[in-house]
Design an enzyme around this catalytic site. Sequence first.
Site, PDB file in Angstrom:
ATOM      1  N   SER A  89       0.598  -1.515  -0.267  1.00 48.44           N
ATOM      2  CA  SER A  89      -0.071  -0.002  -0.309  1.00 48.44           C
ATOM      3  C   SER A  89       0.628   1.392  -0.663  1.00 48.44           C
ATOM      4  CB  SER A  89      -0.555   0.225   1.303  1.00 48.44           C
ATOM      5  OG  SER A  89      -1.382  -1.233   1.575  1.00 48.44           O
TER       6      SER A  89
HETATM    7  N1  SAH Z   1      -0.090  -5.406   4.037  1.00 48.03           N
HETATM    8  C1  SAH Z   1       0.053  -6.035   2.768  1.00 48.03           C
HETATM    9  C2  SAH Z   1      -0.156  -5.437   1.694  1.00 48.03           C
HETATM   10  C3  SAH Z   1      -1.556  -5.789   0.976  1.00 48.03           C
HETATM   11  S1  SAH Z   1      -1.782  -6.578  -0.525  1.00 48.03           S
HETATM   12  C4  SAH Z   1       1.876  -4.997   3.043  1.00 48.03           C
HETATM   13  O1  SAH Z   1       1.671  -3.969   3.790  1.00 48.03           O
HETATM   14  O2  SAH Z   1       2.374  -5.419   1.550  1.00 48.03           O
HETATM   15  C5  SAH Z   1      -2.845  -7.224   0.429  1.00 48.03           C
HETATM   16  C6  SAH Z   1      -2.825  -8.749   0.465  1.00 48.03           C
HETATM   17  O3  SAH Z   1      -4.290  -9.381   1.068  1.00 48.03           O
HETATM   18  C7  SAH Z   1      -2.343 -10.061  -0.660  1.00 48.03           C
HETATM   19  O4  SAH Z   1      -0.717  -9.914  -0.390  1.00 48.03           O
HETATM   20  C8  SAH Z   1      -3.266 -10.749  -0.809  1.00 48.03           C
HETATM   21  O5  SAH Z   1      -3.003 -11.707  -1.364  1.00 48.03           O
HETATM   22  C9  SAH Z   1      -3.906 -10.823   0.602  1.00 48.03           C
HETATM   23  N2  SAH Z   1      -4.776 -11.428   0.787  1.00 48.03           N
HETATM   24  C10 SAH Z   1      -6.036 -11.663  -0.481  1.00 48.03           C
HETATM   25  N3  SAH Z   1      -6.999 -12.277   0.076  1.00 48.03           N
HETATM   26  C11 SAH Z   1      -6.831 -12.565   1.298  1.00 48.03           C
HETATM   27  C12 SAH Z   1      -6.943 -13.898   2.078  1.00 48.03           C
HETATM   28  N4  SAH Z   1      -8.498 -14.350   2.014  1.00 48.03           N
HETATM   29  N5  SAH Z   1      -6.366 -14.272   3.438  1.00 48.03           N
HETATM   30  C13 SAH Z   1      -4.557 -13.996   3.432  1.00 48.03           C
HETATM   31  N6  SAH Z   1      -4.700 -13.002   2.594  1.00 48.03           N
HETATM   32  C14 SAH Z   1      -5.224 -12.693   1.956  1.00 48.03           C
END
Ligand code: SAH
Length: 238
Positions: A89
């Site tokens: 993000s």
């Molecule tokens: N917090 C992260 C950015 C998140 S991007 C950072 O600091 O880099 C969102 C992430 O959520 C992605 O990596 C995606 O694979 C994950 N995601 C999506 N659905 C999910 C789920 N059901 N359970 C766990 N992770 C999930």
Amino acid sequence: MAHFFRQLSAVVAICCGMAFALPAPQTTNTFTQQRDRMVADQIQRRGVANPRVLEAMRTVPRHRFVPATLQHLAYTDRPLPIGHGQTISQPFIVAYMSEALGVEPAHKVLEIGTGSGYQAAVLAHLARVVYTIEIVPELARRAAATLKELGYTSVHVREGDGYAGWPEQAPFDRIMVTAAPDRIPQPLIDQLRAGGRMVIPVGAAEQWLTVVEKTATGVVQRRTIPVRFVPFTRGRAG
Ligand code: SAH
């Protein structure tokens, strides 16, 4: 003549002083300076004021959580790709969500969507312990490795579908979700302590960052700002 030499030696002294004062800049200094600027220009200017959040944002080496080829963009005002169609993000959003979560030093925090591990590292500066779940196995492995290299021993990474939360470690004081579901997963509400708070982007075409407060008698939701997160996906079990 003596006067001339005195002047000359003064000039030499100044030149040498400059030479010593201008060593090749260390890369870490450059990144530290970039972080300070990021906090002042992108985060404080837009109203995030919690001193613990600002200090965490000044401390966590964001460039270590992005692909090597994008390190020069690590402190710019935007999200960046981290592979597998996912993104880290924008710094402001990380700070805004961290402030909205209202984390205290004794808190046990759950994050859904580890991604690069950056947000988890920021939370580690604010809370006692952080549990974080990532559905893409390669991202979960890489984030765990980065966090270990940087010494974040209070962050625990699990690979899996975060829909079900982390029941063995529940209840949590705070929950942060960094992928957007259409509606709030009930297991996450269940795993929030009474008096606890969750910050989660909710919606499909239009997403709102939502703050959920759990009281002894129910749940209160409040929309804050419009956001754009990657979708919350579901594992095979879901
Ligand atoms: N917090 C992260 C950015 C998140 S991007 C950072 O600091 O880099 C969102 C992430 O959520 C992605 O990596 C995606 O694979 C994950 N995601 C999506 N659905 C999910 C789920 N059901 N359970 C766990 N992770 C999930």
